[in-house]
Design a protein around this motif. Structure first.
Motif, mmCIF file in Angstrom:
data_model
loop_
_atom_site.group_PDB
_atom_site.id
_atom_site.type_symbol
_atom_site.label_atom_id
_atom_site.label_comp_id
_atom_site.label_asym_id
_atom_site.label_seq_id
_atom_site.Cartn_x
_atom_site.Cartn_y
_atom_site.Cartn_z
ATOM 1 N N ALA A 84 0.778 -1.266 0.000
ATOM 2 C CA ALA A 84 -0.065 0.027 0.088
ATOM 3 C C ALA A 84 0.961 1.131 -0.105
ATOM 4 N N THR A 85 0.541 2.247 -0.825
ATOM 5 C CA THR A 85 1.515 3.393 -0.941
ATOM 6 C C THR A 85 0.667 4.443 -0.628
ATOM 7 N N ARG A 92 7.931 -2.935 8.328
ATOM 8 C CA ARG A 92 7.234 -2.997 6.950
ATOM 9 C C ARG A 92 6.895 -1.526 6.422
ATOM 10 N N LEU A 93 7.477 -0.449 7.090
ATOM 11 C CA LEU A 93 7.197 0.868 6.867
ATOM 12 C C LEU A 93 8.312 1.461 6.038
ATOM 13 N N ARG A 94 8.241 2.143 4.898
ATOM 14 C CA ARG A 94 9.026 2.737 4.124
ATOM 15 C C ARG A 94 8.697 4.108 3.842
ATOM 16 N N VAL A 95 9.191 5.210 4.162
ATOM 17 C CA VAL A 95 8.921 6.550 3.910
ATOM 18 C C VAL A 95 9.975 7.348 3.359
ATOM 19 N N THR A 96 9.485 8.081 2.354
ATOM 20 C CA THR A 96 10.273 9.129 1.589
ATOM 21 C C THR A 96 9.822 10.471 1.688
ATOM 22 N N SER A 141 6.753 16.946 -0.799
ATOM 23 C CA SER A 141 5.860 15.657 -0.802
ATOM 24 C C SER A 141 6.682 14.587 0.129
ATOM 25 N N SER A 142 5.747 13.610 0.456
ATOM 26 C CA SER A 142 6.207 12.304 1.133
ATOM 27 C C SER A 142 5.178 11.183 0.698
ATOM 28 N N SER A 143 5.908 10.111 0.873
ATOM 29 C CA SER A 143 4.930 8.686 0.758
ATOM 30 C C SER A 143 5.334 7.823 1.907
ATOM 31 N N LEU A 144 4.525 6.988 2.246
ATOM 32 C CA LEU A 144 4.467 5.894 3.104
ATOM 33 C C LEU A 144 4.058 4.796 2.473
ATOM 34 N N LEU A 145 4.959 3.999 2.299
ATOM 35 C CA LEU A 145 4.725 2.409 1.780
ATOM 36 C C LEU A 145 4.648 1.298 2.918
#
Lengths: 115, 112
Positions: B19-20, B60-64, B71-75
């Motif tokens: 999920a992104t 299991r989380l990856r944040v950019t 902007s940022s994203s959570l995977l």
């Protein structure tokens, strides 16, 4: 870890009465606390920032006479909804910070219903 | 929202899928944080990324974070039904006094 206790979790009150919500930091001193309001399926809207020993800073559009905030100690902040009306019904959440800009700790929220 | 937008507003996936979620913000920041909220409950802090960092991992989380695009994203990888919740990004204002402002949030539903 840091724990914030918010009380009550649910409250139903009659129009025209006042309701007090408490937010306590249990195992740390909170120099700053935040109060948020959340409508169903929406985000958190910051209402005000309270700093221990000084007046709260309210966000634009928030009535300071309607939503009284007191932060008299480093572990307790209170939000009083005065002369509540049905449109004040909402989910109110507090958050506490130790002032170091790291993750904030949130209370479990208070669901206020004004009838 | 007070600070910015998140997309998608709602996301429905099957268990095991990734999920992104994306978040945009409007002002200069000290850091950006992601939180999770189960229905009608308080928020749980997931991860914080500072303005001088570009990527961060936690389980299991990856944040950019892209400060040039604000902007940022959570995977979330290998999603589980228990990941079903609303996810919010929040930014800490770097000007004036500190305050944490939330994005609009993404409602994630993970189906078994």
């Amino acid at each position: 870890g840091a724990v914030v206790s918010q009380h009550p979790s649910r409250v139903i009150c009659k129009s025209g009465t006042s309701v007090k919500i408490e937010c306590r930091s249990l195992d740390f001193q909170a120099t700053t606390m935040f109060w948020y309001r959340q409508f169903p399926k929406q985000s958190l809207m910051l209402m005000a920032t309270s700093n221990e020993g000084s007046k709260a800073t309210y966000e634009q559009g928030v009535e300071k006479d309607k939503f009284l905030i007191n932060h008299a100690s480093l572990t307790l902040s209170t939000l009083t909804v005065t002369s509540a009306h049905p449109e004040d019904s909402s989910f109110y959440i507090c958050s506490a910070s130790t002032g170091n800009n790291y993750g904030y700790t949130f209370g479990s929220g208070t669901r206020l219903t004004v009838v | 929202s007070q600070q910015g937008e998140e997309d998608p507003q709602a996301l429905s996936i099957q268990e095991g899928e990734n999920a992104t979620m994306n978040c945009s913000y409007k002002t200069s920041i000290n850091n950006l944080q992601w939180y999770r909220q189960n229905s009608g409950r308080g928020l749980v802090h997931l991860i914080l990324i500072r303005s001088n960092e570009r990527e961060k991992h936690s389980g299991r989380l990856r944040v950019t974070l892209d400060t040039s695009k604000k902007s940022s994203s959570l995977l979330i990888t290998a999603s589980r039904a228990a990941d079903t919740a609303s996810y919010f990004c929040a930014t800490l204002f770097s000007g004036g006094y500190n305050k944490l402002i939330f994005g609009a949030g993404t409602r994630l539903a993970v189906h078994p």
